[in-house]
Design an enzyme around this catalytic site. Structure first.
Site, mmCIF file in Angstrom:
data_model
loop_
_atom_site.group_PDB
_atom_site.id
_atom_site.type_symbol
_atom_site.label_atom_id
_atom_site.label_comp_id
_atom_site.label_asym_id
_atom_site.label_seq_id
_atom_site.Cartn_x
_atom_site.Cartn_y
_atom_site.Cartn_z
ATOM 1 N N VAL A 179 0.840 -1.210 0.000
ATOM 2 C CA VAL A 179 0.000 0.000 0.000
ATOM 3 C C VAL A 179 0.870 1.254 0.000
ATOM 4 O O VAL A 179 1.723 1.427 0.876
ATOM 5 C CB VAL A 179 -0.932 0.040 1.239
ATOM 6 N N ILE A 186 5.557 4.931 1.375
ATOM 7 C CA ILE A 186 5.000 5.522 2.608
ATOM 8 C C ILE A 186 4.759 4.390 3.614
ATOM 9 O O ILE A 186 4.060 3.436 3.281
ATOM 10 C CB ILE A 186 3.643 6.230 2.344
ATOM 11 N N LYS A 242 -5.947 -1.850 -1.965
ATOM 12 C CA LYS A 242 -5.166 -1.166 -0.921
ATOM 13 C C LYS A 242 -6.081 -0.705 0.208
ATOM 14 O O LYS A 242 -5.732 -0.818 1.392
ATOM 15 C CB LYS A 242 -4.405 0.019 -1.529
HETATM 16 N N1 HSE Z 1 -0.151 1.220 -10.309
HETATM 17 C C1 HSE Z 1 0.037 1.589 -8.959
HETATM 18 C C2 HSE Z 1 -0.223 3.087 -8.860
HETATM 19 C C3 HSE Z 1 1.456 1.245 -8.545
HETATM 20 O O1 HSE Z 1 -0.425 3.731 -9.888
HETATM 21 O O2 HSE Z 1 -0.277 3.610 -7.772
HETATM 22 C C4 HSE Z 1 1.646 0.939 -7.115
HETATM 23 O O3 HSE Z 1 0.727 0.112 -6.535
#
Ligand code: HSE
Length: 433
Positions: free
Chosen positions: A132, A136, A205
């Protein structure tokens, strides 16, 4: 003490970043972990060198099982992506007594309950900081840093690709499809861009963050998911005119009726810090009952930021190797036997404010009919904007106060039946945060 041996599944962007960090910061990492951490085996179809690293001391293979079942290896780093093979290999690694570090949000979001149960039974750790918001440390924040709090809600920009697209649409007035192409050319979008632009990646996420925040099992199938594909430059411009920015947010909220878990484009007041997180950057705003608001900002993807999260997990795993499994930080922040079955609310039950946009015939009384329907449904209006009529057509934009989504749906249906309304009503949720 002998170094801890790591086997890595996948040497693409993130795998390369992880090896690079372990090699470049080897001394600092060993000082932190109390032992060296070295990648000794890797399974890779192709090696992408976005960043420099050496494979001289790594046994390379194309067989996943060679790595996952090798008795020499202590920790497996799973970077396969997808959920089928990744689930199989993660469970096999656990069965073989290995700890697992993964960046795979889809895997944890959809199979995490099963994986954590297997890990608990075997007494091994599964760490997923990189799953996630990339670099960070938001898993650590919600799981450990805010442990004193009852977390009330969180709202995050947790898909960099969507944020990049929305930022470009605003800065350049571009159409969605043109910016998507640019995001793909720049390599931001996932292999299947649908996961980014339809909100699926953010929903995976959010599922994880909601479990860590509220002590509930992972329930990806209960997240309301809406992507950014229907946003037009017009909506972006109206948001600006009204003092808002459109952000694609993952929102998890504790209410008296249950938990809200939703991912959708959202009007956010332009003065909020979250509204000013631009480009591919990620940020998560967490509200705890004791601490108040805390905001966590950084790179959500990329070889080094994601590698940074993986290496931090490796350090955690190494530090806890000799601890009693019962005394380790629980996978989902709360002790597994205390996870709550508090209901997850359907989107109909969510209460929020709304932006409504509709095309109308420039006839006497149309606006009055619209506002009448809203008041009949107990929907109070916060702002109204009517653009100068052209060719007997006009556009009405409304912001409402907070209301139950179910009620807004009834009102929208009634508005769409009016003779003076053309086409359907565009609706977006609005959060003052
Ligand atoms: N494709 C994801 C994004 C990458 O654009 O945030 C990281 O999870």
């Amino acid at each position: 003490m002998k170094p801890v041996k790591v086997g890595i599944l996948g040497l693409g962007t993130v795998g390369g970043g992880t090896v690079h960090i372990l090699q470049r910061n080897a001394e600092e990492i060993a000082r932190r972990a109390g032992r060296g951490i070295v990648v000794t085996h890797a399974c890779a179809k192709e090696i992408k060198k976005q960043v420099e690293f050496s494979t001289d001391d790594i046994v390379l293979t194309q067989q996943l099982n060679d790595v996952v079942t090798d008795p020499e290896i202590d920790v497996i780093v799973e970077l396969l992506g997808g959920t089928t093979l990744a689930r199989e290999m993660t469970l096999l690694a656990i069965e073989n007594g290995k700890h697992v570090v993964t960046a795979n949000k889809a895997l944890i979001g959809t199979h995490g309950n099963e994986i954590f149960k297997a890990a608990q039974e075997k007494g091994v750790m599964v760490a997923f900081e990189a799953a996630v918001a990339g670099g960070i440390p938001i898993i650590k924040v919600t799981r450990e840093g805010l442990a004193a709090n009852k977390i009330n809600w969180l709202a995050g920009i947790i898909n960099g690709t969507s944020n990049f697209i929305l930022t470009e649409m605003r800065d350049k007035g571009s159409e969605f499809n043109d910016v998507l192409k640019e995001a793909q050319d720049l390599g931001y979008a996932e292999a299947n861009p649908e996961f980014d632009i339809e909100g699926i990646d953010a929903a995976h996420k959010l599922t994880i963050l909601a479990s860590l925040s509220f002590g509930i099992p992972l329930q990806y199938d209960k997240v309301y998911v809406e992507g950014i594909t229907k946003i037009t430059p017009k909506d972006v411009q109206y948001a600006d005119e009204l003092g808002y920015r459109i952000k694609h947010l993952g929102i998890a909220k504790r209410t008296e009726k249950g938990i809200e878990m939703r991912v959708h484009p959202t009007f956010v007041p332009h003065k909020r810090l979250l509204a000013n997180v631009d480009g591919v950057m990620n940020a998560v705003l967490v509200n705890g009952d004791m601490v108040g608001n805390t905001l966590h900002y950084g790179a959500g993807a990329g070889a080094l930021p994601t590698g940074s999260a993986i290496v931090a997990d490796l350090v955690d795993v190494v530090r806890a190797l000799t601890t009693d499994p019962g005394n380790r930080v629980p996978h989902l922040a709360f002790q597994p036997n205390t996870l709550s079955d508090i209901p997850i609310l359907s989107i109909d039950e969510v209460e929020t404010a709304y932006y409504l946009r509709m095309n109308v015939l420039d006839k006497l009384g149309v606006l009055a009919q619209v506002t009448n329907i809203l008041s009949q449904n107990n929907i109070s209006i916060e702002a109204v904007l009517q653009k100068e009529p052209r060719d007997e057509h006009a556009e009405i934009v409304l912001l409402t106060h907070t209301v139950l989504e179910k009620q807004v749906n009834v009102a929208i249906q009634a508005i769409e039946q009016l003779g003076g309304i053309e086409g359907s009503v565009t609706r977006m949720r609005l959060e003052t945060l």
